[in-house]
Design a protein around this motif. Structure first.
Motif, PDB file in Angstrom:
ATOM      1  N   UNK A  72      18.446   0.339 -28.772  1.00  0.00           N
ATOM      2  CA  UNK A  72      18.204  -0.484 -27.609  1.00  0.00           C
ATOM      3  C   UNK A  72      18.248   0.404 -26.365  1.00  0.00           C
ATOM      4  N   UNK A  73      17.167   0.390 -25.605  1.00  0.00           N
ATOM      5  CA  UNK A  73      17.109   1.164 -24.370  1.00  0.00           C
ATOM      6  C   UNK A  73      17.830   0.395 -23.266  1.00  0.00           C
ATOM      7  N   UNK A  74      18.712   1.091 -22.573  1.00  0.00           N
ATOM      8  CA  UNK A  74      19.498   0.466 -21.513  1.00  0.00           C
ATOM      9  C   UNK A  74      18.712   0.432 -20.210  1.00  0.00           C
ATOM     10  N   UNK A  75      18.898  -0.634 -19.479  1.00  0.00           N
ATOM     11  CA  UNK A  75      18.292  -0.805 -18.161  1.00  0.00           C
ATOM     12  C   UNK A  75      18.797   0.296 -17.227  1.00  0.00           C
ATOM     13  N   UNK A  76      17.883   0.929 -16.488  1.00  0.00           N
ATOM     14  CA  UNK A  76      18.251   1.927 -15.495  1.00  0.00           C
ATOM     15  C   UNK A  76      18.806   1.223 -14.257  1.00  0.00           C
ATOM     16  N   UNK A  77      19.885   1.752 -13.724  1.00  0.00           N
ATOM     17  CA  UNK A  77      20.504   1.163 -12.525  1.00  0.00           C
ATOM     18  C   UNK A  77      19.814   1.715 -11.278  1.00  0.00           C
ATOM     19  N   UNK A  78      18.936   0.925 -10.699  1.00  0.00           N
ATOM     20  CA  UNK A  78      18.155   1.354  -9.551  1.00  0.00           C
ATOM     21  C   UNK A  78      18.855   1.004  -8.243  1.00  0.00           C
ATOM     22  N   UNK A  79      18.783   1.944  -7.316  1.00  0.00           N
ATOM     23  CA  UNK A  79      19.401   1.759  -6.003  1.00  0.00           C
ATOM     24  C   UNK A  79      18.862   0.499  -5.324  1.00  0.00           C
ATOM     25  N   UNK A  80      19.772  -0.265  -4.694  1.00  0.00           N
ATOM     26  CA  UNK A  80      19.495  -1.493  -3.948  1.00  0.00           C
ATOM     27  C   UNK A  80      19.209  -2.708  -4.841  1.00  0.00           C
ATOM     28  N   UNK A  81      19.140  -2.546  -6.145  1.00  0.00           N
ATOM     29  CA  UNK A  81      18.882  -3.666  -7.057  1.00  0.00           C
ATOM     30  C   UNK A  81      20.200  -4.299  -7.496  1.00  0.00           C
ATOM     31  N   UNK A  82      20.121  -5.543  -7.951  1.00  0.00           N
ATOM     32  CA  UNK A  82      21.280  -6.309  -8.411  1.00  0.00           C
ATOM     33  C   UNK A  82      21.311  -6.334  -9.936  1.00  0.00           C
ATOM     34  N   UNK A  83      22.542  -6.295 -10.484  1.00  0.00           N
ATOM     35  CA  UNK A  83      22.699  -6.276 -11.945  1.00  0.00           C
ATOM     36  C   UNK A  83      23.886  -7.120 -12.383  1.00  0.00           C
ATOM     37  N   UNK A  84      23.724  -7.701 -13.552  1.00  0.00           N
ATOM     38  CA  UNK A  84      24.836  -8.315 -14.268  1.00  0.00           C
ATOM     39  C   UNK A  84      25.317  -7.250 -15.250  1.00  0.00           C
ATOM     40  N   UNK A  85      26.559  -6.812 -15.074  1.00  0.00           N
ATOM     41  CA  UNK A  85      27.176  -5.781 -15.920  1.00  0.00           C
ATOM     42  C   UNK A  85      28.239  -6.467 -16.766  1.00  0.00           C
ATOM     43  N   UNK A  86      28.250  -6.200 -18.058  1.00  0.00           N
ATOM     44  CA  UNK A  86      29.266  -6.817 -18.911  1.00  0.00           C
ATOM     45  C   UNK A  86      29.495  -5.973 -20.162  1.00  0.00           C
ATOM     46  N   UNK A  87      30.641  -6.183 -20.752  1.00  0.00           N
ATOM     47  CA  UNK A  87      30.977  -5.537 -22.022  1.00  0.00           C
ATOM     48  C   UNK A  87      32.181  -6.255 -22.607  1.00  0.00           C
ATOM     49  N   UNK A  88      32.493  -5.920 -23.836  1.00  0.00           N
ATOM     50  CA  UNK A  88      33.646  -6.509 -24.506  1.00  0.00           C
ATOM     51  C   UNK A  88      34.347  -5.442 -25.323  1.00  0.00           C
ATOM     52  N   UNK A  89      35.497  -5.809 -25.828  1.00  0.00           N
ATOM     53  CA  UNK A  89      36.252  -4.901 -26.674  1.00  0.00           C
ATOM     54  C   UNK A  89      35.528  -4.662 -27.984  1.00  0.00           C
ATOM     55  N   UNK A  90      35.712  -3.481 -28.515  1.00  0.00           N
ATOM     56  CA  UNK A  90      35.091  -3.146 -29.792  1.00  0.00           C
ATOM     57  C   UNK A  90      35.563  -4.157 -30.842  1.00  0.00           C
TER      58      UNK A  90
END
Length: 183
Positions: free
Chosen positions: A1-19
């Motif tokens: 799965x290719x990860x979304x690039x974090x572009x300057x000035x853009x908004x993102x939903x960031x999330x993760x969970x425990x292994x």
């Protein structure tokens, strides 16, 4: 799965969970420490619009302020610092988080507002408790008069004002409560 690039000035939903969906926070002190690390590592690199720390996962809504490599490294430093401290405290070794933190670009203002509300309502969705009383969410930070980790003025601009911010959250909570009643 290719990860979304974090572009300057853009908004993102960031999330993760425990292994393996294991707990990444076993105490309020863990959550408080994580928030301190967030402030330390993300300051001037990402504007935080929302966050919620649950026992086995977290959510952020951010706007990227710096270049992609700098922000990605800041997140890596945050997660590595927390995992190292948590592993030491819990006398454990190995990965704490799933492989990569997930990120979804929020391409419209409406999507951004919906994700902010979604993040804040996590305690209601997952624990069936009032999100307004949950201490490890940024919902109350946006309403606070003192300076917080959250870019609260910017958040309120998207919701027009405090009253609409509260209304949007309450309306979505009613939908969730009705869902719980039907189950």
């Amino acid at each position: 799965m290719k990860l979304e690039t974090l572009q300057k000035e853009k908004f993102y939903h960031i999330y993760n969970r425990g292994i393996n969906s294991t707990a990444i926070f076993v105490s309020n002190e863990n959550k408080s420490y994580f928030l301190k690390l967030m402030a330390k590592h993300l300051k001037d690199k990402a504007a935080i619009y929302a966050y919620c720390l649950m026992d086995n996962h977290f959510h952020f809504v951010i706007q990227v302020v710096e270049d992609e490599k700098i922000v990605t490294q800041a997140f890596s430093n945050l997660f590595n610092a927390y995992a190292k401290a948590f592993n030491k405290q819990q006398n454990r070794t190995g990965s704490l988080f799933e492989k990569h933190f997930k990120r979804i670009k929020l391409n419209s203002e409406e999507y951004l507002k919906n994700v902010i509300v979604y993040v804040h309502l996590n305690p209601t969705s997952h624990l069936n408790i009032d999100f307004k009383r949950f201490p490890f969410s940024s919902y109350q930070s946006v309403l606070a008069h003192e300076e917080t980790l959250v870019a609260k003025d910017e958040v309120l601009t998207f919701f027009i004002d405090v009253e609409n911010y509260i209304f949007c959250h309450d309306a979505k909570q009613k939908v969730l409560e009705n869902k719980f009643l039907l189950e």
